[in-house]
Write an enzyme that holds these catalytic residues in place. Structure first.
Site, PDB file in Angstrom:
ATOM      1  N   ASP A   1     -16.731 -30.892  38.277  1.00 39.28           N
ATOM      2  CA  ASP A   1     -18.049 -30.598  37.720  1.00 39.28           C
ATOM      3  C   ASP A   1     -17.901 -29.328  36.873  1.00 39.28           C
ATOM      4  O   ASP A   1     -16.915 -28.592  37.013  1.00 39.28           O
ATOM      5  CB  ASP A   1     -19.027 -30.371  38.884  1.00 39.28           C
ATOM      6  N   ILE A   2     -18.854 -29.077  35.994  1.00 40.97           N
ATOM      7  CA  ILE A   2     -18.781 -27.866  35.162  1.00 40.97           C
ATOM      8  C   ILE A   2     -19.622 -26.730  35.735  1.00 40.97           C
ATOM      9  O   ILE A   2     -19.099 -25.775  36.301  1.00 40.97           O
ATOM     10  CB  ILE A   2     -19.214 -28.167  33.708  1.00 40.97           C
TER      11      ILE A   2
ATOM     12  N   THR B   1     -19.787 -34.243  34.588  1.00 36.70           N
ATOM     13  CA  THR B   1     -20.876 -33.295  34.373  1.00 36.70           C
ATOM     14  C   THR B   1     -22.201 -33.975  34.049  1.00 36.70           C
ATOM     15  O   THR B   1     -22.237 -35.175  33.764  1.00 36.70           O
ATOM     16  CB  THR B   1     -20.486 -32.335  33.216  1.00 36.70           C
ATOM     17  N   GLY B   2     -23.260 -33.196  34.081  1.00 36.68           N
ATOM     18  CA  GLY B   2     -24.558 -33.691  33.634  1.00 36.68           C
ATOM     19  C   GLY B   2     -24.736 -33.467  32.147  1.00 36.68           C
ATOM     20  O   GLY B   2     -25.694 -33.941  31.551  1.00 36.68           O
TER      21      GLY B   2
ATOM     22  N   LYS C   1     -22.678 -39.769  39.357  1.00 31.74           N
ATOM     23  CA  LYS C   1     -21.292 -39.406  39.048  1.00 31.74           C
ATOM     24  C   LYS C   1     -20.281 -40.254  39.819  1.00 31.74           C
ATOM     25  O   LYS C   1     -19.163 -40.470  39.353  1.00 31.74           O
ATOM     26  CB  LYS C   1     -21.052 -37.926  39.336  1.00 31.74           C
TER      27      LYS C   1
ATOM     28  N   ASP D   1     -20.806 -28.802  43.137  1.00 33.32           N
ATOM     29  CA  ASP D   1     -21.698 -27.897  43.876  1.00 33.32           C
ATOM     30  C   ASP D   1     -23.137 -28.392  43.983  1.00 33.32           C
ATOM     31  O   ASP D   1     -23.908 -27.877  44.783  1.00 33.32           O
ATOM     32  CB  ASP D   1     -21.721 -26.521  43.201  1.00 33.32           C
TER      33      ASP D   1
END
EC number: 3.1.3.-
Length: 287
Positions: A8-9, A42-43, A201, A224
């Site tokens: 994830d970013i 990522t979103g 995801k 997270d």
């Protein structure tokens, strides 16, 4: 042996205060040198993911990345072009349905579309809107139910009073849409992302794993947020960040990093459990 490290970013490899930690950069570089594929999950959209991919030296790898919470899988090709595997989108009927729900709950909405240059919003002006406009660098249009969309909507980001957002979230989830929330700006407000039906995801990571012919147990995932839950569950080893504020994420994970994103938690974990090397002396680790 892991064949994919999926990351994830925001809040995982990137923090607002310190950006991408140098230890995390080094660990991912060393993992790549060992033949491990680094997959961003990522979103974010293609354009905003590019900024972080560049910092991590992950541009032009042709490795599929997961964007928009699993609503899109794409890659930055070696020739500099973007190759899109799929993009999930809302039907016109669903778009109108969701905008009506947003109006009922007095929320502000910012919507990404298939066209990276276009976004939609509902009526009204807010700090949230200006922040999203600046971040996305898109031409923002006001949604009108009787006017044809110039580009189909792929994701909603909604902002409003917490209680209104909770009620709104229940309505969109009851209709089958994916919704992810996290605290934003103040305790009295909440930000909710709405994706098409079935999007998360985990779905995106499964697609990437099949394309690369890699088993779930050969995947290490770091995240997270609530939008990382399904990927944490899908991966052979799902790792939650120490800085995650959600107990549901930490409970679902197989492990938790010893350090936060600010401290280079992903990098430290990779050095210890994947590379199995000592962390270089120039990095002062404070737990």
């Amino acid at each position: 042996m892991y064949k994919i490290i999926a990351i994830d970013i925001d809040g995982t490899v990137y923090s607002r205060k310190h950006g991408v930690h140098e230890l995390t950069k080094l660990a991912l570089k060393k993992a790549r040198e060992k033949g491990i594929k680094i997959v961003i999950a990522t979103g974010r959209t293609i354009s905003t993911t590019r900024l972080i991919a560049k910092k991590l030296d992950l541009l032009n790898t042709s490795i599929p990345f997961i964007g928009q919470n699993g609503g899109q899988v794409f890659s930055y090709e070696t020739n500099g072009k973007v190759k899109i595997r799929y993009t999930k989108k809302f039907t016109n009927k669903q778009v109108n349905q969701i905008f009506n729900i947003i109006k009922q709950h007095k929320a502000h909405a910012f919507c990404y579309t298939l066209d990276e240059n276009i976004a939609y919003k509902n009526k009204g002006i807010s700090i949230f809107f200006w922040w999203m406009k600046k971040r996305s660098q898109r031409n923002v249009k006001v949604y009108k139910p009787n006017k044809k969309l110039e580009s189909q909507i792929t994701k909603y980001i909604c902002f409003g009073k917490k209680e209104n957002m909770r009620q709104m979230r229940k309505k969109v989830e009851d209709l089958g849409f994916s919704a992810f929330s996290f605290s934003y700006v103040t305790n009295a407000k909440e930000n909710i992302e709405i994706n098409p039906i079935g999007v998360n995801k985990g779905y995106g990571l499964e697609y990437v794993a099949k394309e690369l012919n890699i088993k779930p147990e050969e995947i290490l995932f770091f995240g997270d947020g609530e939008n990382d839950l399904e990927a944490i569950k899908f991966a052979g080893t799902g790792v939650a960040m120490k800085n995650s504020k959600l107990e549901i994420v930490k409970k679902a994970a197989d492990d938790i990093t010893s350090l936060t994103a600010d401290q280079g938690g992903v990098g430290e974990y990779i050095f210890k459990y994947v590379l199995k090397e000592e962390i270089p002396k120039e990095f002062s680790i404070k737990k």
